[in-house]
Design a protein around this motif. Structure first.
Motif, mmCIF file in Angstrom:
data_model
loop_
_atom_site.group_PDB
_atom_site.id
_atom_site.type_symbol
_atom_site.label_atom_id
_atom_site.label_comp_id
_atom_site.label_asym_id
_atom_site.label_seq_id
_atom_site.Cartn_x
_atom_site.Cartn_y
_atom_site.Cartn_z
ATOM 1 N N ALA A 61 -46.778 -13.716 64.966
ATOM 2 C CA ALA A 61 -45.516 -13.945 65.061
ATOM 3 C C ALA A 61 -44.978 -13.568 63.553
ATOM 4 N N LEU A 62 -45.725 -14.336 62.588
ATOM 5 C CA LEU A 62 -45.384 -14.533 61.202
ATOM 6 C C LEU A 62 -45.401 -13.153 60.598
ATOM 7 N N VAL A 63 -46.737 -12.637 61.030
ATOM 8 C CA VAL A 63 -47.132 -11.149 60.545
ATOM 9 C C VAL A 63 -45.998 -10.082 60.836
ATOM 10 N N GLY A 64 -45.427 -10.130 62.085
ATOM 11 C CA GLY A 64 -44.317 -9.134 62.488
ATOM 12 C C GLY A 64 -43.074 -9.508 61.662
ATOM 13 N N GLN A 65 -42.864 -10.670 61.708
ATOM 14 C CA GLN A 65 -41.577 -11.222 60.713
ATOM 15 C C GLN A 65 -41.587 -10.753 59.553
ATOM 16 N N CYS A 66 -42.934 -10.853 58.785
ATOM 17 C CA CYS A 66 -42.850 -10.468 57.438
ATOM 18 C C CYS A 66 -42.829 -9.095 57.383
ATOM 19 N N MET A 67 -43.554 -8.227 58.406
ATOM 20 C CA MET A 67 -43.236 -6.756 58.441
ATOM 21 C C MET A 67 -41.739 -6.437 58.182
ATOM 22 N N GLY A 68 -40.955 -7.206 58.549
ATOM 23 C CA GLY A 68 -39.424 -6.800 58.788
ATOM 24 C C GLY A 68 -38.679 -7.821 57.610
ATOM 25 N N ILE A 69 -39.205 -8.160 56.423
ATOM 26 C CA ILE A 69 -38.774 -8.917 55.442
ATOM 27 C C ILE A 69 -37.243 -8.488 54.897
ATOM 28 N N GLU A 70 -36.813 -6.990 55.191
ATOM 29 C CA GLU A 70 -35.689 -6.673 54.868
ATOM 30 C C GLU A 70 -34.688 -7.254 55.620
ATOM 31 N N VAL A 71 -34.917 -7.731 57.008
ATOM 32 C CA VAL A 71 -34.031 -8.425 57.695
ATOM 33 C C VAL A 71 -33.451 -9.760 57.296
ATOM 34 N N PHE A 72 -34.733 -10.490 56.532
ATOM 35 C CA PHE A 72 -34.229 -11.862 55.856
ATOM 36 C C PHE A 72 -33.831 -11.440 54.418
ATOM 37 N N GLU A 73 -33.915 -10.653 54.039
ATOM 38 C CA GLU A 73 -33.161 -10.067 52.506
ATOM 39 C C GLU A 73 -31.886 -10.019 52.981
ATOM 40 N N LYS A 74 -31.398 -9.348 53.968
ATOM 41 C CA LYS A 74 -29.929 -9.243 54.176
ATOM 42 C C LYS A 74 -29.266 -10.671 54.646
ATOM 43 N N HIS A 75 -30.287 -11.587 55.141
ATOM 44 C CA HIS A 75 -29.528 -12.974 55.448
ATOM 45 C C HIS A 75 -29.464 -13.807 54.002
ATOM 46 N N GLY A 76 -30.126 -13.447 53.114
ATOM 47 C CA GLY A 76 -30.168 -14.123 51.926
ATOM 48 C C GLY A 76 -31.401 -13.842 51.067
ATOM 49 N N ALA A 77 -31.594 -13.865 49.829
ATOM 50 C CA ALA A 77 -32.769 -13.823 49.102
ATOM 51 C C ALA A 77 -33.648 -14.937 49.015
ATOM 52 N N GLU A 78 -32.930 -16.169 48.897
ATOM 53 C CA GLU A 78 -33.781 -17.510 49.070
ATOM 54 C C GLU A 78 -34.483 -17.589 50.238
ATOM 55 N N ARG A 79 -33.785 -17.092 51.405
ATOM 56 C CA ARG A 79 -34.549 -17.441 52.734
ATOM 57 C C ARG A 79 -35.649 -16.487 52.743
ATOM 58 N N ALA A 80 -35.450 -15.272 52.377
ATOM 59 C CA ALA A 80 -36.475 -14.217 52.582
ATOM 60 C C ALA A 80 -37.722 -14.820 51.501
ATOM 61 N N LYS A 81 -37.331 -15.193 50.229
ATOM 62 C CA LYS A 81 -38.518 -15.545 49.422
ATOM 63 C C LYS A 81 -39.232 -16.974 50.143
ATOM 64 N N ALA A 82 -38.602 -17.653 50.748
ATOM 65 C CA ALA A 82 -39.059 -18.630 51.287
ATOM 66 C C ALA A 82 -39.906 -18.299 52.685
ATOM 67 N N LEU A 83 -39.611 -17.437 53.259
ATOM 68 C CA LEU A 83 -40.620 -16.825 54.410
ATOM 69 C C LEU A 83 -41.810 -16.061 53.735
ATOM 70 N N ARG A 84 -41.790 -15.192 52.730
ATOM 71 C CA ARG A 84 -42.850 -14.720 51.969
ATOM 72 C C ARG A 84 -43.704 -15.769 51.511
ATOM 73 N N ASP A 85 -43.332 -16.817 50.888
ATOM 74 C CA ASP A 85 -44.166 -17.795 49.978
ATOM 75 C C ASP A 85 -44.701 -18.420 51.327
ATOM 76 N N TYR A 86 -44.094 -18.867 52.259
ATOM 77 C CA TYR A 86 -44.677 -19.647 53.518
ATOM 78 C C TYR A 86 -45.893 -18.669 54.061
ATOM 79 N N PHE A 87 -45.605 -17.771 54.331
ATOM 80 C CA PHE A 87 -46.593 -16.731 54.849
ATOM 81 C C PHE A 87 -47.722 -16.653 53.835
ATOM 82 N N GLU A 88 -47.734 -16.611 52.649
ATOM 83 C CA GLU A 88 -48.792 -16.633 51.616
ATOM 84 C C GLU A 88 -49.517 -18.108 51.867
ATOM 85 N N GLU A 89 -48.720 -19.042 51.939
ATOM 86 C CA GLU A 89 -49.511 -20.479 52.209
ATOM 87 C C GLU A 89 -50.213 -20.595 53.443
ATOM 88 N N ALA A 90 -49.497 -20.194 54.595
ATOM 89 C CA ALA A 90 -50.343 -20.199 55.658
ATOM 90 C C ALA A 90 -51.479 -19.252 56.100
#
Length: 492
Positions: A111-140
């Motif tokens: 699920a997270l792999v697929g969401q990170c493949m569409g990170i531009e969707v989160f970028e539209k929502h907000g740069a901070e939220r997109a960064k949070a997802l990228r960083d969390y994917f890295e951690e997990a």
């Protein structure tokens, strides 16, 4: 440091003081409690399997910039070949539980792999939220976390919108400050949460404007302060022995309701914030929903093959294999099993690139969901039909064999052409555990509804089908002729 995560590391990580309740009592240690310890060992088995030298290349890869291998479920395929390689690893994991661990670690990783493949969707929502997802994917991914999720709201008054439910029922944001947000309320189904490292909290069900307090997604460690995990009945705890319940005694995932009592979520763990449509987009505008359900079909391909093997062994146990009508049923079951694999191969082969990432065919995946949620109970019924009364008249438990007189009667009455009496009883106990026990019934219900009711999955299929192409063919036919007489003259 070991090459990759091991079972011992995973078990140690679960000794974290998480708040889990079962049968009205707080569980001191989920790794040792009789309701969960075997399931925890089964989860650990997955990591031990990937850590074996002979399995390292099959099961793991090294992420860019890392010096430690992690499971291939965290891999983001760049082409068809990498997707197939990743799938083979996931099938190998599923085989360890015969497909009965529906929320193994590769599900949420997908699920997270697929969401990170569409990170531009989160970028539209907000740069901070997109960064949070990228960083969390890295951690997990770097830590090879076992993640679960709670993305469904508790059923209550279903005629009301989620925002109209009784206060504190549905998890919602009740406060925010510079440090993060505070959430209160419940989510479900929390499958495998008891043996997971962290929980992903989100909304898969549609929200509407005015329900912003409910519109968030985040990730939390399972020992987060204020988070309560209420397990359903444990089939493992109710199992008499491994002999009597070989599947439920070891692979019960213990679904659970999770209640958040003013749980604080730091901003770096918040991925969607007060945006109802983004809750939808997180799954459906990214490949997230596609990848997580593609994983489910991978697992199901293993489980259906196991059930087919169970059916064949069943006919051998009762001596009906060569009856023409039974052969017909087995042949049809074999075709159904192959159909599941063919649909999975099709969604891979007909995949496409999304930027630099390779994504399985979304419509083929949804088509497989619609068909398999009806297929599973039909296969279970086929097994019931083939078994007749064989699964009912079995010794009460393994303890019957301890009495010499009772054992002698069992050996007389449990004869089979190709099995010794003890082996026949052992097999039939396993078959009942898979399809007839309370555990087996839960799995039938799970396979029918884990992706949503049929109108939900059929709706996804309707939405993603090429209707323009299909109706265009009809229109093309209509354009080839007009209202004329037999000589081709126009009729007034």
């Amino acid at each position: 440091m070991t090459t990759c995560k091991t079972g011992a590391e995973h078990i140690k990580s679960l000794k974290d003081g998480r708040t889990v309740y079962i049968d009205g009592k707080l569980v001191a240690d989920v790794t040792e409690h009789p309701a969960f310890r075997n399931a925890v060992k089964s989860a650990a088995m997955l990591y031990d399997f990937q850590a074996k030298p002979e399995n390292i290349e099959l099961m793991t890869f090294v992420p860019n910039g890392s010096n430690r291998r992690v499971n291939r479920s965290w891999q983001m395929p760049r082409n068809y070949g990498e997707m197939v390689q990743r799938r083979k690893a996931m099938q190998a994991w599923a085989a360890l539980s015969y497909g009965f661990m529906g929320r193994s670690p590769d599900h949420l990783a997908s699920a997270l792999v697929g969401q990170c493949m569409g990170i531009e969707v989160f970028e539209k929502h907000g740069a901070e939220r997109a960064k949070a997802l990228r960083d969390y994917f890295e951690e997990a991914s770097r830590n090879d976390y076992f993640l679960t999720y709670v993305i469904i709201n508790p059923q209550a008054e279903r005629a009301k919108d989620w925002g109209e439910q009784k206060e504190e029922l549905v998890a919602r944001i009740v406060d925010e400050d510079s440090g993060g947000v505070t959430i209160r309320g419940a989510k479900m189904l929390g499958t495998s949460s008891i043996m997971a490292n962290e929980v992903f909290v989100a909304n898969l069900q549609p929200l509407k404007p005015g329900e912003e307090d409910l519109a968030f997604s985040c990730a939390l460690p399972m020992n987060a302060k204020g988070m309560r995990v209420l397990s359903r009945k444990s089939y493992e705890a109710a199992a008499v022995s491994i002999f009597d319940n070989p599947i439920s005694s070891r692979f019960d995932e213990n679904d659970a309701l999770i209640y958040f009592e003013d749980v604080k979520v730091p901003w770096e763990r918040v991925f969607v914030f007060r945006d109802p449509d983004m809750c939808r987009a997180q799954f459906h505008d990214t490949p997230g929903h596609t990848y997580q359900n593609y994983q489910s079909q991978i697992r199901l391909s293993v489980k259906i093959k196991f059930l087919a093997g169970l059916a064949h062994r069943l006919t051998e146990a009762i001596g009906t294999t060569n009856i023409p009508s039974v052969r017909e049923q087995l042949g049809y079951l074999a075709a159904q099993t192959s159909m599941v694999n063919a649909m999975m191969a099709g969604m891979e082969a007909e995949g496409s690139m999304r930027g630099e990432w390779y994504v399985p065919n979304k419509h083929f995946m949804y088509s497989a969901q619609v068909l398999t949620q009806d297929l599973y109970p039909r296969i279970v019924n086929t097994l019931r039909d083939l078994s007749g009364g064989a699964l009912i008249m079995l010794p009460s438990s393994i303890h019957d064999f301890a009495d010499p007189h009772i054992k002698k009667i069992i050996e007389i009455t449990q004869r089979a052409a190709k099995m010794e009496p003890v082996e026949k009883v052992k097999f039939l106990k396993a078959a009942w555990d898979a399809i007839g026990s309370e555990f087996g019934s839960r799995h039938t219900q799970y396979e029918m509804f884990y992706a949503g009711a049929r109108f939900v999955t059929s709706g996804h299929s309707y939405r993603t089908f090429d209707w323009a192409g299909a109706t265009g063919m009809v229109d093309g036919l209509m354009d080839t002729y007009k209202l004329t007489d037999e000589l081709g003259r126009k009729v007034n």
